[in-house]
Design an enzyme around this catalytic site. Structure first.
Site, PDB file in Angstrom:
ATOM      1  N   THR A  72       0.853  -1.199   0.000  1.00 53.01           N
ATOM      2  CA  THR A  72       0.000   0.000   0.000  1.00 53.01           C
ATOM      3  C   THR A  72       0.882   1.241   0.000  1.00 53.01           C
ATOM      4  OG1 THR A  72      -1.811  -1.104   1.132  1.00 53.01           O
ATOM      5  CG2 THR A  72      -1.742   1.293   1.333  1.00 53.01           C
ATOM      6  N   ASN A 140      -4.927 -10.262  -7.255  1.00 52.02           N
ATOM      7  CA  ASN A 140      -5.165 -10.839  -5.928  1.00 52.02           C
ATOM      8  C   ASN A 140      -6.488 -11.571  -5.811  1.00 52.02           C
ATOM      9  OD1 ASN A 140      -5.691  -7.955  -6.307  1.00 52.02           O
ATOM     10  ND2 ASN A 140      -6.660  -8.009  -4.302  1.00 52.02           N
ATOM     11  N   GLN A 168       1.252 -10.400  -5.196  1.00 54.69           N
ATOM     12  CA  GLN A 168       0.684 -11.752  -5.236  1.00 54.69           C
ATOM     13  C   GLN A 168       1.499 -12.678  -6.143  1.00 54.69           C
ATOM     14  OE1 GLN A 168      -1.750 -12.750  -3.304  1.00 54.69           O
ATOM     15  NE2 GLN A 168      -2.720 -10.850  -2.630  1.00 54.69           N
ATOM     16  N   HIS A 190       3.734 -10.119   4.047  1.00 58.23           N
ATOM     17  CA  HIS A 190       2.787 -11.090   4.621  1.00 58.23           C
ATOM     18  C   HIS A 190       2.084 -11.945   3.578  1.00 58.23           C
ATOM     19  CE1 HIS A 190      -1.118  -8.705   4.172  1.00 58.23           C
ATOM     20  NE2 HIS A 190      -0.209  -7.824   3.828  1.00 58.23           N
ATOM     21  N   THR A 226      12.980   5.010  11.436  1.00 54.36           N
ATOM     22  CA  THR A 226      13.810   3.890  11.894  1.00 54.36           C
ATOM     23  C   THR A 226      13.279   2.590  11.319  1.00 54.36           C
ATOM     24  OG1 THR A 226      14.320   5.084  13.899  1.00 54.36           O
ATOM     25  CG2 THR A 226      14.666   2.700  13.966  1.00 54.36           C
ATOM     26  N   CYS A 313      -9.324  -7.054   1.539  1.00 53.53           N
ATOM     27  CA  CYS A 313      -9.217  -5.672   2.005  1.00 53.53           C
ATOM     28  C   CYS A 313     -10.599  -5.047   2.129  1.00 53.53           C
ATOM     29  CB  CYS A 313      -8.364  -4.856   1.042  1.00 53.53           C
ATOM     30  SG  CYS A 313      -6.759  -5.594   0.790  1.00 53.53           S
TER      31      CYS A 313
HETATM   32  N1  PMP Z   1      -1.444  -5.075  -3.846  1.00 53.44           N
HETATM   33  C1  PMP Z   1      -2.004  -6.283  -3.927  1.00 53.44           C
HETATM   34  C2  PMP Z   1      -2.022  -6.974  -5.242  1.00 53.44           C
HETATM   35  C3  PMP Z   1      -2.549  -6.883  -2.801  1.00 53.44           C
HETATM   36  O1  PMP Z   1      -3.103  -8.078  -2.887  1.00 53.44           O
HETATM   37  C4  PMP Z   1      -2.522  -6.180  -1.567  1.00 53.44           C
HETATM   38  C5  PMP Z   1      -3.144  -6.768  -0.322  1.00 53.44           C
HETATM   39  N2  PMP Z   1      -4.458  -7.225  -0.501  1.00 53.44           N
HETATM   40  C6  PMP Z   1      -1.900  -4.934  -1.532  1.00 53.44           C
HETATM   41  C7  PMP Z   1      -1.375  -4.403  -2.691  1.00 53.44           C
HETATM   42  C8  PMP Z   1      -1.794  -4.149  -0.257  1.00 53.44           C
HETATM   43  O2  PMP Z   1      -0.915  -4.801   0.623  1.00 53.44           O
HETATM   44  P1  PMP Z   1      -0.763  -4.310   2.123  1.00 53.44           P
HETATM   45  O3  PMP Z   1      -2.130  -4.315   2.703  1.00 53.44           O
HETATM   46  O4  PMP Z   1       0.146  -5.313   2.740  1.00 53.44           O
HETATM   47  O5  PMP Z   1      -0.164  -2.945   2.069  1.00 53.44           O
END
Ligand code: PMP
Length: 366
Positions: A72, A140, A168, A190, A226, A313
């Site tokens: 993000t 995703n 992804q 993650h 940091t 999300c």
């Molecule tokens: N890009 C893609 C393709 C994702 O699948 C996601 C998470 N769903 C994100 C960006 C955002 O990742 P994060 O929430 O770890 O910032």
């Protein structure tokens, strides 16, 4: 006890072996990577080891990896850096790359969820041309793999910078950002089995990373604050494990086709989104016509199965997926879309259990 099965890797994957130890190991030693004493040097070494591990996973040079808080942040930093210069994104990007202003000229996709290359070429040939084009490597929601190499070639021929959100794709497809020649690549730890809240902006060529945060001189002055040393350590370990087990990931192909065949056997009208497009081996996005995702998700959850509807999300509120909409999917079908996403720890027994529960749920709700 109810069996708990986790099939929501595209939302967050379970941490890979060694990640917990790497995170705890980093937390146990005090030290700011910018300090020159031995504690600081220890923390610095942890960060640089992880940088090399992440770089290796995606074929980047370590000095081109800038740690941040995740995709993000990486995506937003590009939106801000290129604001007003013309950004052309695809209609199926993650919301963090779509920005506030709805762009009616977003690059279209085919009904199978693959970039429409004719429309893509039209968009990048516009006058004036966009300064940045952004197309994710793997979607995703559907798992559909995009023809990114071809698009990069077309953009570079016109002097346009290219960003790919590989969140992804990392750990699922062999990646080589250097060979690919993408100017920017964004990642989130993650999704590949590392901790949450840590990610990276990868750059190539002489393109500097966009600057979002200013302050201390961390990350070669490109990302102040940091460093999240423990998160970085976990991200590094997850990357190393993912790289080592990339061939094993490909074995999920057989599991995916088994799952999809069996699901079709349970409901002969099952629709699999992006079925005819190249897809990563871990994602199945599908709908049982006539059944709502909301009802099904609750039923699965009660039976101990964690899956998602469309993008995690936006879960909590089951809103219609902009990805399926862009694919021209009818509203009633999109409302039923489920996403089953597997990964490094998924077993055949997990899939069989999921199928048994599905059969039971379908009997109940049909
Ligand atoms: N890009 C893609 C393709 C994702 O699948 C996601 C998470 N769903 C994100 C960006 C955002 O990742 P994060 O929430 O770890 O910032």
């Amino acid at each position: 006890m109810k069996t708990e099965i986790y099939l929501d890797y595209n939302a967050t994957a379970p941490i890979r072996p060694g990640v917990e130890e790497a995170v705890l190991g980093a937390l146990r030693v005090a030290g700011n990577p910018s300090s020159i004493h031995s504690f600081g040097r220890h923390a610095r070494k942890t960060v640089e080891t992880a940088r090399a591990q992440v770089a290796s996973l995606v074929g980047a040079r370590p000095e081109k990896v800038t740690f941040n808080s995740g995709a993000t942040e990486g995506n937003n930093s590009l939106l801000k850096a290129y604001h007003g210069q013309g950004i052309c994104a695809s209609a199926i990007e993650h919301p963090s790359m779509l920005g506030q202003d709805h762009d009616p000229q977003m690059i279209r996709v085919t009904p199978d969820g693959v970039i429409d290359l004719t429309h893509f070429e039209e968009r990048i040939s516009a006058s004036p041309p966009p300064a940045l084009v952004s197309v994710m490597m793997v979607n995703n929601e559907t798992g559909v793999i995009q023809p990114v190499a071809e698009m990069i070639r077309l953009c570079h021929a016109r002097g346009i910078k290219f960003h790919t959100d590989a969140t992804q794709a990392a750990g699922r497809l062999p990646l080589d950002v250097f060979m690919l020649n993408a100017d920017y690549m964004t990642l989130s730890s993650h999704k590949l089995g590392g901790p949450q809240g840590i990610g990276a902006m990868i750059t190539t060529n002489d393109t500097p990373p966009p600057i979002l945060l200013q302050g201390g001189g961390q990350e070669r002055r490109y990302r102040a604050g940091t460093e999240n040393v423990a998160g970085i350590a976990g991200f590094g370990q997850a990357s190393a494990h993912a790289q080592e087990h990339l061939p094993a990931f490909q074995e999920l192909v057989a599991q995916q086709s088994y799952l999809e065949q069996e699901l079709k056997g349970l409901h002969n009208e099952l629709v699999i989104f992006g079925e005819n497009a190249p897809r990563v081996a871990n994602t199945t996005c599908c709908a049982f016509p006539g059944l709502s995702a909301e009802t099904l998700l609750i039923a699965y959850d009660l039976d101990g199965i964690a899956i998602s509807s469309g993008s995690a999300c936006s879960s909590g509120k089951v809103t219609q997926s902009h990805v399926l909409k862009a694919m021209g999917c009818a509203d009633h079908l999109a409302k039923g879309a489920l996403r089953i996403s597997t990964g490094w720890a998924t077993t055949r027994e997990d899939i069989d259990h999921f199928l048994t529960i599905t059969q039971r749920i379908l009997k109940r709700v049909r």
